[in-house]
Motif scaffolding. Sequence first.
Motif, short mmCIF file in Angstrom:
data_model
loop_
_atom_site.label_atom_id
_atom_site.label_comp_id
_atom_site.label_asym_id
_atom_site.label_seq_id
_atom_site.Cartn_x
_atom_site.Cartn_y
_atom_site.Cartn_z
N HIS A 182 11.81 -11.88 8.86
CA HIS A 182 11.21 -11.03 8.06
C HIS A 182 11.28 -9.47 8.48
N THR A 183 10.96 -9.09 9.54
CA THR A 183 10.90 -7.88 10.16
C THR A 183 12.33 -6.95 10.05
N LEU A 184 13.41 -8.03 10.37
CA LEU A 184 14.69 -7.57 10.30
C LEU A 184 15.44 -7.42 8.73
N MET A 185 14.75 -8.10 8.01
CA MET A 185 15.01 -8.00 6.39
C MET A 185 14.54 -6.65 6.04
N ARG A 186 13.17 -6.46 6.35
CA ARG A 186 12.58 -5.21 5.69
C ARG A 186 12.96 -3.91 6.59
N GLN A 187 13.59 -4.08 7.69
CA GLN A 187 14.04 -2.91 8.35
C GLN A 187 15.38 -2.50 7.76
N LEU A 188 16.49 -3.48 7.44
CA LEU A 188 17.39 -3.14 6.71
C LEU A 188 17.21 -2.63 5.40
N ALA A 189 16.32 -3.41 4.69
CA ALA A 189 15.90 -2.72 3.28
C ALA A 189 15.55 -1.32 3.31
N GLU A 190 14.83 -0.98 4.42
CA GLU A 190 14.24 0.32 4.39
C GLU A 190 15.16 1.33 5.01
N SER A 191 16.42 0.79 5.53
CA SER A 191 17.36 1.67 5.98
C SER A 191 17.92 2.93 5.00
N PRO A 192 18.45 4.04 5.38
CA PRO A 192 18.85 4.77 4.31
C PRO A 192 20.25 4.37 3.56
N GLN A 193 20.91 3.23 4.03
CA GLN A 193 21.77 2.77 2.99
C GLN A 193 21.06 2.07 1.84
N TRP A 194 19.80 1.20 2.10
CA TRP A 194 19.43 0.32 1.12
C TRP A 194 18.01 1.04 0.59
N ALA A 195 17.40 1.96 1.14
CA ALA A 195 16.11 2.27 0.58
C ALA A 195 15.93 2.46 -0.76
N SER A 196 16.81 3.31 -1.40
CA SER A 196 16.97 3.78 -2.71
C SER A 196 17.00 2.49 -3.73
N ARG A 197 17.72 1.41 -3.12
CA ARG A 197 17.85 0.08 -4.05
C ARG A 197 16.76 -0.80 -3.86
N LEU A 198 16.02 -0.81 -2.90
CA LEU A 198 15.26 -2.02 -2.46
C LEU A 198 13.70 -1.38 -2.06
N ASN A 199 13.29 -0.15 -2.53
CA ASN A 199 12.15 0.21 -2.10
C ASN A 199 11.12 -0.42 -3.00
N GLY A 200 10.00 -0.78 -2.27
CA GLY A 200 8.83 -1.83 -2.88
C GLY A 200 9.23 -3.19 -3.18
N VAL A 201 10.53 -3.70 -2.84
CA VAL A 201 10.92 -5.09 -3.16
C VAL A 201 10.05 -5.86 -2.31
N LEU A 202 10.00 -5.68 -0.89
CA LEU A 202 9.57 -6.80 -0.19
C LEU A 202 8.17 -6.37 0.03
N ARG A 203 7.18 -7.24 -0.04
CA ARG A 203 5.79 -7.40 0.23
C ARG A 203 5.52 -8.13 1.84
N HIS A 204 4.56 -7.48 2.29
CA HIS A 204 4.43 -8.02 3.65
C HIS A 204 2.70 -8.11 4.18
N ASP A 205 2.46 -6.77 3.92
CA ASP A 205 1.27 -6.34 4.50
C ASP A 205 -0.03 -7.31 3.93
N ASP A 206 0.01 -7.56 2.74
CA ASP A 206 -1.00 -8.29 1.78
C ASP A 206 -0.46 -9.64 1.31
N ALA A 207 0.65 -10.03 1.77
CA ALA A 207 1.18 -11.22 1.16
C ALA A 207 0.21 -12.43 1.34
N VAL A 208 -0.22 -12.47 2.59
CA VAL A 208 -1.13 -13.70 2.69
C VAL A 208 -2.41 -13.32 3.63
#
Length: 265
Positions: A147-173
Motif C-alpha cells: 500500500h505504501t508503494l501504491m500511494r508513493q507512485l500515485a503521489e509522484s509527479p507523473q500521477w499526482a494530477s490524475r490520482l490526487n485523493g483517490v487512495l485513503r489510508h490514514d482513516d480507513a480503519v
Amino acid sequence: MKWDPNKYVEFGNHRDRPFHDLLGRVQSSGPRKVVDLGCGPGNLTATLTERWPDARVMGIDSSEEMLLQAESLVKATTSGEQSGRLEFAQGDIATWAPDADTDVVVTNAALQWVPGHQEMLGGWLRSLKPGAWFALQVPGNFTSPSHTLMRQLAESPQWASRLNGVLRHDDAVGSPADYLGIMLDAGCSADAWETTYQQVLPGEDPVLQWVRGTGLRPVLAALSREESADFEQEYSAMLREAYPATAHGTVFSFRRIFAVARKNA
C-alpha cells in the motif's frame, strides 16, 4: 468503481480464512436472522446457512457485479424446505440499519471502504437487541509495502494530477483498541484482536494480482486502460523488489483486525 467477482475470489484460501477465524468467536446458538454486510460475491455468505441451519441469511452489497454472482448461489444453496433462507439485496452500508429482529451481523473486509464507519458502528450496536452479535474484520495493512508503494507512485509527479485523493489510508480503519472501545461503550461484551497471516502466493507478480482484486481498484477506476497499464508496469517493478520471489513462492504478510461484540441485556 466496478468490481470483478472472479478476480476477487482468486487466492480463495487466503481470502476466506479471516472470515472463518472471525466466525469462530461468534457464539450465537440459534439466530433467526443473520446479515452479511458487504457480502461481495456471496460465496462466504452461503456458508452461514450451514453454520446456522434455521436462520434466514441476507447478504447486502452495493456492487451489481458482485450481486449478480451471488444470486447464482441462491438456487444452488437452497431448495425444498430451505428455499428462501439465503437472500441478497443491493444496498449501501452507509445507509443501512439493523432491523429489530436481527440476531447476527457479520461484515468481512468491507468497512474499510466506508468513510466514517466507526461512528456508524456505535449506532448499529446501540440499535441491536439484547443478545445480538456483531462481528467485523478489516484489513490492517495500510502501512505495508503493497500500500505504501501504491500511494508513493500515485503521489509522484507523473500521477499526482490524475490520482490526487483517490487512495485513503490514514482513516480507513481503526485499531483493535478503537473497535473494542466502541463496542464496550455501546453496551456490549466485546473481544478484539489482530492477526498477521504469512501468505505464500504462487505465480508471477502475485502481489500485484492480489491487490488488483481489492486495493488497486480505485486507481484502475480513475485511469484509462492505457494509463492503468503504465501504472501497473511501474508498480509491479516496485512490488517485485519489496516482495522478492523465493523457491517456495512469494511471501506476503497481511495484517487483519477483528472485533466481535454481543449486546448486553
